[in-house]
Write a protein that holds these residues in place. Structure first.
Motif, PDB file in Angstrom:
ATOM      1  N   PRO A 569       0.836  -1.208   0.000  1.00 36.14           N
ATOM      2  CA  PRO A 569       0.000   0.000   0.000  1.00 36.14           C
ATOM      3  C   PRO A 569       0.875   1.263   0.000  1.00 36.14           C
ATOM      4  O   PRO A 569       1.967   1.274   0.568  1.00 36.14           O
ATOM      5  N   LEU A 570       0.373   2.308  -0.642  1.00 36.62           N
ATOM      6  CA  LEU A 570       1.118   3.571  -0.654  1.00 36.62           C
ATOM      7  C   LEU A 570       1.249   4.131   0.757  1.00 36.62           C
ATOM      8  O   LEU A 570       2.254   4.750   1.092  1.00 36.62           O
ATOM      9  N   GLN A 571       0.230   3.897   1.566  1.00 37.74           N
ATOM     10  CA  GLN A 571       0.261   4.378   2.951  1.00 37.74           C
ATOM     11  C   GLN A 571       0.029   3.189   3.881  1.00 37.74           C
ATOM     12  O   GLN A 571      -1.048   2.619   3.902  1.00 37.74           O
ATOM     13  N   LEU A 572       1.067   2.790   4.604  1.00 37.78           N
ATOM     14  CA  LEU A 572       0.946   1.665   5.520  1.00 37.78           C
ATOM     15  C   LEU A 572       0.208   2.069   6.782  1.00 37.78           C
ATOM     16  O   LEU A 572       0.366   3.186   7.293  1.00 37.78           O
ATOM     17  N   GLU A 573      -0.585   1.147   7.299  1.00 36.76           N
ATOM     18  CA  GLU A 573      -1.190   1.352   8.609  1.00 36.76           C
ATOM     19  C   GLU A 573      -0.092   1.285   9.671  1.00 36.76           C
ATOM     20  O   GLU A 573       0.942   0.624   9.480  1.00 36.76           O
ATOM     21  N   ALA A 574      -0.325   1.950  10.794  1.00 36.23           N
ATOM     22  CA  ALA A 574       0.692   1.991  11.850  1.00 36.23           C
ATOM     23  C   ALA A 574       1.069   0.586  12.311  1.00 36.23           C
ATOM     24  O   ALA A 574       2.249   0.283  12.536  1.00 36.23           O
ATOM     25  N   ALA A 575       0.070  -0.298  12.437  1.00 35.43           N
ATOM     26  CA  ALA A 575       0.345  -1.661  12.896  1.00 35.43           C
ATOM     27  C   ALA A 575       1.139  -2.443  11.857  1.00 35.43           C
ATOM     28  O   ALA A 575       1.975  -3.280  12.205  1.00 35.43           O
ATOM     29  N   GLU A 576       0.888  -2.187  10.572  1.00 36.20           N
ATOM     30  CA  GLU A 576       1.643  -2.849   9.507  1.00 36.20           C
ATOM     31  C   GLU A 576       3.104  -2.395   9.517  1.00 36.20           C
ATOM     32  O   GLU A 576       4.023  -3.212   9.407  1.00 36.20           O
ATOM     33  N   LEU A 577       3.301  -1.100   9.645  1.00 32.08           N
ATOM     34  CA  LEU A 577       4.655  -0.553   9.657  1.00 32.08           C
ATOM     35  C   LEU A 577       5.440  -1.064  10.869  1.00 32.08           C
ATOM     36  O   LEU A 577       6.617  -1.438  10.749  1.00 32.08           O
ATOM     37  N   ALA A 578       4.797  -1.086  12.026  1.00 33.05           N
ATOM     38  CA  ALA A 578       5.477  -1.554  13.242  1.00 33.05           C
ATOM     39  C   ALA A 578       5.920  -3.011  13.088  1.00 33.05           C
ATOM     40  O   ALA A 578       7.025  -3.387  13.493  1.00 33.05           O
TER      41      ALA A 578
END
Length: 659
Positions: A569-578
């Motif tokens: 995704p162009l913008q990762l969710e905070a939980a995905e990024l963590a």
């Protein structure tokens, strides 16, 4: 490794910036990296610009801008850096392009097949093992797994002290103390015999001479007493090896202390030490007639060395001619490094496990590049004496490559002690174990108690056995603490399904596997770029009803192949990024654990990873939504199972498909 690749790129850019300013450093710059807790400050950050301000005679912010420009011009670390920003007063904050990261094959620094001998367990062969011994074995086995995972050739030894006081005491007890009772195993019988003979010594101190007589007979190696000692040690070691096999712990070689004497190892070591100035025979004082290892030249006499216990430790040969443990250990370690003109003969103890002896095959054991000894902190001084002997003999490189992994002892919590029927009326915060007093919990007894407790909580008893869950829970509990910590073992804490426990990690792995199964994906830990394959699956049914996946999840439209890498995704969710950030740290963590010899480093990493997956699972519907998002989240889940699976492997825990 990701961090090493970025670090190398950063240091190359620093060199170019310095050269451009006409200032060449006298030594290479070490650009330290850190992963900021707040992802807004970058996936990696460095304060190197502030460190270079005086050398380069520029403000930190200017230096940071120059380095950043060079990083971008040189390809942003092979395209791994999506953004590079400068923050006051001169931090360089770097943001990973996770799509590029996912497509990149990272490699650990090569160990070059370096051979490491790991010695662990090494329990006196005089009675059954207790939980304190088990901590040693779990640490040693985890270290062997970590070192193998990082490219080392590992040889695991279990040293059997069949000439020591403890075995002598058990033999004295067997010959002199009548004992009846219900005992399933010989080691359990000897547990009680050992406690009884030590009571006898306390009540009749003059009877201790029997120990000395038995020790002499054991060292001479022939006659009735020596054969009794051999039979006692052999049966108990057999039981020890079987106990450890239940925990997934194994060895390559059993090294018998008696073999060191019979093969003339000590005689060769004695000849070498006699050529030094630090190995002398005392002619007066308390140690008259003893051969001792004096302090190294220039070392001086410390107050510690004058303590009675350390005076005993530096004695290598007593005045009565009996060798100390330290003397035999010096000879053993000279052999480990291939520095003696002697070798053992080898025969099979059981399938895949070899033992030293007077006859057998010639095999390529020993000749280590590095030696790791797992021994509790109370043996720190004797281990230092082995190093001192190496230095006195001029083997300085080998001395540097001899590592003592020290750890704290294990005691029992009041609740656990009370559960074992011990008197806890003193109100202590913990209760120490003592083999001489017969106080402690045998490994087999601990497993049985925890197995029964787990079995009582299970609604469905198919799949992963309660015994396997119990051994995994115990093993993880003994590994997760810092090595220097003295563990107060508590049954209840070890079995909890939340927090930093082995059950929690296995539950997280099983949950992810269930998601992948429902998503129609193959739950193989070698997926994507993880670089692993899971050949041995432990099928398990639910241990707790909460482990099941929400049946409302829509999985009908999922059609993603195992090796496919979806678009991120162009913008990762905070939980995905963590979760991605934690996944990217795996190789660094594994390498650090192998360098620092700290299995608890893996435990901390695995617990954080499992907790972040749990957060991701709760915050981001994996099997619902647009096909591209579902495909990405399934890939992320597979990457999680692959990485957590590797961590479970090196910790020696099972990887259950279901709990």
């Amino acid at each position: 490794m990701l961090s090493q690749l970025i670090k190398n790129s950063l240091e190359q850019c620093i060199s170019k910036v310095s050269e451009g300013l006409g200032i060449l450093g006298s030594s290479p710059v070490n650009a330290a990296l850190e992963q900021p807790a707040n992802a807004e400050h970058g996936d990696y950050s460095s304060n190197i610009a502030m460190q270079l301000a005086r050398t380069l005679r520029k403000p930190p912010a200017v230096i940071a801008e120059l380095i950043t420009a060079e990083l971008k011009a040189s390809g942003s670390a092979n395209g791994l850096l999506q953004r590079i920003e400068v923050a006051p007063p001169g931090f360089i904050n770097m943001y990973i392009d996770w799509q590029v990261w996912a497509q990149t094959d990272f490699a650990l620094p090569q160990a070059g097949g370096e051979k490491v001998i790991v010695e662990h367990t090494s329990v006196n062969p005089n009675k059954s093992m207790h939980i304190g011994h088990l901590r040693n074995s779990c640490i040693g086995d985890a270290l062997a797994r970590i070192l193998r995972k990082t490219g080392h050739t590992v040889e695991v030894h279990n040293y059997v002290d069949d000439l020591g006081n403890q075995l002598a005491d058990t033999v004295v007890g067997l010959l002199n103390v009548p004992l009846a009772g219900n005992h399933v195993r010989f080691g359990d019988y000897c547990w009680d015999i050992y406690a009884e003979i030590n009571k006898e010594y306390a009540q009749h101190p003059e009877s201790v001479h029997k120990r000395t007589e038995i020790l002499h007979a054991l060292e001479q190696g022939h006659g009735n007493t020596a054969w009794i000692g051999n039979l006692v040690a052999g049966q108990i070691v057999k039981e020890h090896v079987e106990e450890m096999r239940n925990f997934g712990i194994g060895y390559d070689l059993l090294v018998w202390e008696s073999s060191i004497l019979k093969e003339g190892f000590w005689a060769s070591a004695f000849d070498l030490l006699s050529q030094t100035e630090v190995f002398v025979q005392e002619s007066e004082g308390k140690l008259a007639g003893c051969w001792i290892l004096k302090q190294s030249a220039g070392g001086g006499d410390s107050a510690q060395d004058t303590e009675e216990e350390h005076q005993k430790d530096k004695v290598l040969v007593r005045s009565n001619g009996i060798l100390t443990y330290t003397a035999k250990d010096i000879a053993y370690h000279l052999w480990k490094f291939g520095l003696l003109d002697k070798d053992f003969a080898y025969s099979e103890f059981n399938s895949g496990l070899w033992t030293t002896g007077l006859s057998g095959e010639v095999l390529p054991f020993g000749h280590a590049d590095k030696v790791v000894n797992v021994i509790d902190y109370r043996q720190e001084y004797p281990q230092a004496m082995v190093k001192q002997a190496f230095q006195a003999l001029g083997y300085h490189e080998q001395a540097e490559r001899l590592h003592h992994v020290s750890y704290g002892v294990v005691s029992l919590s009041p609740a656990s002690a009370a559960g074992l029927g011990l008197d806890t009326s003193a109100g202590k915060s913990s209760y120490a174990m003592s083999g001489r007093q017969g106080i402690g919990i045998k490994v087999t007894e601990l497993v049985r108690l925890m197995e029964d407790s787990i079995d009582a909580t299970r609604s469905d008893k198919n799949g992963l056995s309660s015994r396997l869950i119990a051994t995994a829970a115990i093993r993880y509990y003994l590994l997760r603490f810092n090595l220097g910590t003295e563990i107060v073992f508590d049954f209840k804490q070890a079995m909890e399904i939340s927090g930093n426990t082995g059950v929690y990690l296995m539950y997280a792995y099983a949950r992810a596997s269930r998601v992948l199964s429902k998503g129609g994906a193959l739950a193989e830990s070698g997926s994507g770029n993880s670089g692993n394959s899971r050949n041995d699956r432990d099928s398990a049914d639910n241990l707790y009803s909460a482990n099941s996946i929400d049946k409302s999840d829509n999985v009908d439209s999922i059609d993603q192949k195992e090796g496919d890498l979806p678009l991120f995704p162009l913008q990762l969710e905070a939980a995905e990024l963590a979760l991605l950030r934690q996944l990217s740290l795996w190789q660094d963590t594994l390498y650090t654990a192998s360098r620092e010899l700290t299995p608890n480093t893996i435990c901390n990493y695995a617990h954080s990873l499992a907790a972040l997956f749990s957060n991701f699972y709760s915050a981001c519907p994996i099997l619902k939504g647009e096909a591209s998002i579902v495909a990405f989240r399934l890939w992320l889940t597979r990457r999680f199972t692959g990485t957590l699976g590797e961590a479970l492997d090196v910790l020696g825990l099972p990887k259950p498909e279901r709990m």
